[in-house]
Design an enzyme around this catalytic site. Structure first.
Site, PDB file in Angstrom:
ATOM      1  N   ASP A 164     -27.199  11.884 -18.725  1.00 37.81           N
ATOM      2  CA  ASP A 164     -26.553  10.796 -18.219  1.00 37.81           C
ATOM      3  C   ASP A 164     -26.728   9.843 -19.565  1.00 37.81           C
ATOM      4  O   ASP A 164     -26.565   8.556 -19.675  1.00 37.81           O
ATOM      5  CB  ASP A 164     -27.705  10.090 -17.492  1.00 37.81           C
ATOM      6  CG  ASP A 164     -27.323   9.992 -15.956  1.00 37.81           C
ATOM      7  OD1 ASP A 164     -26.304   9.699 -15.896  1.00 37.81           O
ATOM      8  OD2 ASP A 164     -28.135   9.979 -15.034  1.00 37.81           O
ATOM      9  N   LYS A 209     -20.417  15.049  -7.463  1.00 35.72           N
ATOM     10  CA  LYS A 209     -20.931  15.646  -8.772  1.00 35.72           C
ATOM     11  C   LYS A 209     -20.849  17.121  -8.267  1.00 35.72           C
ATOM     12  O   LYS A 209     -20.563  17.864  -9.135  1.00 35.72           O
ATOM     13  CB  LYS A 209     -22.235  15.152  -9.309  1.00 35.72           C
ATOM     14  CG  LYS A 209     -22.123  13.576  -9.618  1.00 35.72           C
ATOM     15  CD  LYS A 209     -23.359  12.900  -9.991  1.00 35.72           C
ATOM     16  CE  LYS A 209     -23.150  11.505 -10.513  1.00 35.72           C
ATOM     17  NZ  LYS A 209     -24.187  10.577 -10.552  1.00 35.72           N
ATOM     18  N   GLN A 256     -30.454  11.059  -9.903  1.00 34.32           N
ATOM     19  CA  GLN A 256     -29.654  10.164  -9.343  1.00 34.32           C
ATOM     20  C   GLN A 256     -30.676   8.747  -9.238  1.00 34.32           C
ATOM     21  O   GLN A 256     -31.538   8.686  -8.474  1.00 34.32           O
ATOM     22  CB  GLN A 256     -29.113  10.388  -8.122  1.00 34.32           C
ATOM     23  CG  GLN A 256     -28.076   9.610  -7.309  1.00 34.32           C
ATOM     24  CD  GLN A 256     -26.750   9.564  -8.290  1.00 34.32           C
ATOM     25  OE1 GLN A 256     -26.240  10.342  -8.815  1.00 34.32           O
ATOM     26  NE2 GLN A 256     -26.220   8.191  -8.081  1.00 34.32           N
TER      27      GLN A 256
END
Ligand code: GUN
Length: 285
Positions: A120, A53, A97
Site C-alpha cells: 500500500d 482484490k 483494508q
C-alpha cells in the site's frame, strides 16, 4: 469539443496483461507472488474492494490469502496476524483494508507491516522515501493517477498541476509524484479560498476531495487533463466522482470517468507492487 476520455479500465487491462505474462514466467520457475489482505469488520464498501482484490489475484495467477476478522477483533489479534504474515515466505505483499474499527490503532497496525511487504506504501518509512525521492513501494492510487496522466502523452514537466484534497492516501502523495515529474504543484483543500480560480490555472487537475460532483466546468481550464479520484455513492445508488463529469468534459482536454477511471488502476498498481515486492524479496531484481 468534448474531452477525450482516459479509460482506466482499458489501460488497466493492458497493464494486467503484462503482469499476468510476467507471473507465468515466474511460475515456470516455480515461484508465485503472494498477497495477503486483512479485512476487519463489516463495512460493505470494504468487502467489495477486498473481493475485487481477491479476484485480481486469481485472474493474474497470484497466490492470495484473505483474512476476514470480526468487528470485535482485538488490536493484539490483528498485530499477531500481521507479524505472522511478515514472516510467511509465501506472502510478499500485505494490505490491511482501511478504515479499521474505532478501537484499533491504525498507525500501530500500519507500522507493524514489514516495510518490504508494504504494498500500500503507507508505512512511514515508505512515505519518507517517497518524500525524499528514494526508491520505495509507491501508494497505489497516486501511482495509478500518474500512469493515467502519462498515457495522455501530455508532458508533465513544467506544467502547472493543481491537486484538490490533501489526504495521506491520495492528495499528499500525488502532489509529491507530480513534483517528481517536474510539474509545478499547487495544493487546494476544503479551506482554500478562491478554489475555482486556482483550479482554472491547472494544466493538470487532480481531484480527491470526497464530495460528489463538486468540481464543474467553472474549475477547469480549457484543454486541461482532469483526473477524478472521487468515488461517491449517490442517493439513487449510482456512483459519482468528485467531478461533475458532464459539465467538466465540455471544457477539459482529457478526463477520467467514474467508474472506469482511477478505480481499476488502484488494484492494478497493487498487483504491480506485489509483483515487485516478490521479486525484491527473492533477489530477482
Ligand atoms: N481503503 C480505501 N482505499 C484504500 C487503500 O488504497 N488501501 C487500503 N489498505 N485501504 C483502503
Amino acid at each position: 469539443m468534448a474531452a477525450e476520455i482516459i479509460s482506466g479500465k482499458l489501460i488497466s487491462e493492458e497493464i494486467r496483461g503484462n503482469i499476468a505474462e510476467e507471473v507465468q514466467v515466474l511460475a515456470s520457475k516455480g515461484f508465485r507472488p503472494g498477497l495477503a489482505v486483512v479485512l476487519i469488520g463489516e463495512d460493505p464498501a470494504s468487502h467489495v474492494y477486498v473481493r475485487n482484490k481477491e479476484k485480481a489475484c486469481h485472474d493474474l495467477g497470484f497466490y492470495s490469502e484473505v483474512h476476514r476478522l470480526p468487528e470485535t477483533a482485538s488490536q493484539e489479534e490483528v498485530l499477531t496476524l500481521v507479524n505472522k504474515l511478515n514472516s510467511q515466505d509465501s506472502i510478499h505483499g500485505i494490505l490491511v483494508q482501511l478504515p479499521l474499527p474505532k478501537h484499533i490503532d491504525e498507525k500501530a497496525v500500519l507500522n507493524a507491516i514489514a516495510v518490504e511487504k508494504d504494498v500500500d506504501g503507507f508505512h512511514p518509512i515508505n512515505v519518507g522515501n517517497l518524500v525524499i525521492g528514494d526508491d520505495s513501494l509507491l501508494p497505489c492510487t497516486p501511482a495509478g493517477v500518474i500512469k493515467l496522466i502519462k498515457r495522455t502523452g501530455i508532458e508533465m514537466s513544467g506544467k502547472h498541476a493543481v491537486v484538490i484534497g490533501r489526504s495521506n492516501i491520495v492528495g499528499k502523495p500525488v502532489s509529491l509524484l507530480l513534483q517528481r515529474e517536474n510539474a509545478t504543484v499547487t495544493m487546494c483543500h476544503s479551506k482554500t479560498a478562491n478554489m475555482a480560480e486556482i483550479a482554472r490555472m491547472a494544466d493538470i487537475l487532480v481531484v480527491a476531495i470526497g464530495r460528489a460532483k463538486m468540481i464543474d466546468a467553472s474549475y477547469v481550464k480549457p484543454g486541461a487533463v482532469v483526473i477524478d479520484v472521487g468515488m461517491n455513492r449517490l442517493d439513487n445508488g449510482k456512483l459519482a466522482g468528485d467531478v461533475d463529469y458532464d459539465s467538466a468534459r465540455e471544457v477539459a482536454g482529457y478526463i477520467t470517468p467514474v467508474p472506469g477511471g482511477v478505480g481499476p488502476m488502484t488494484i492494478t498498481m497493487l498487483m504491480k507492487n506485489t509483483l515487485l515486492a516478490s521479486k525484491r524479496l527473492n533477489g530477482l531484481v
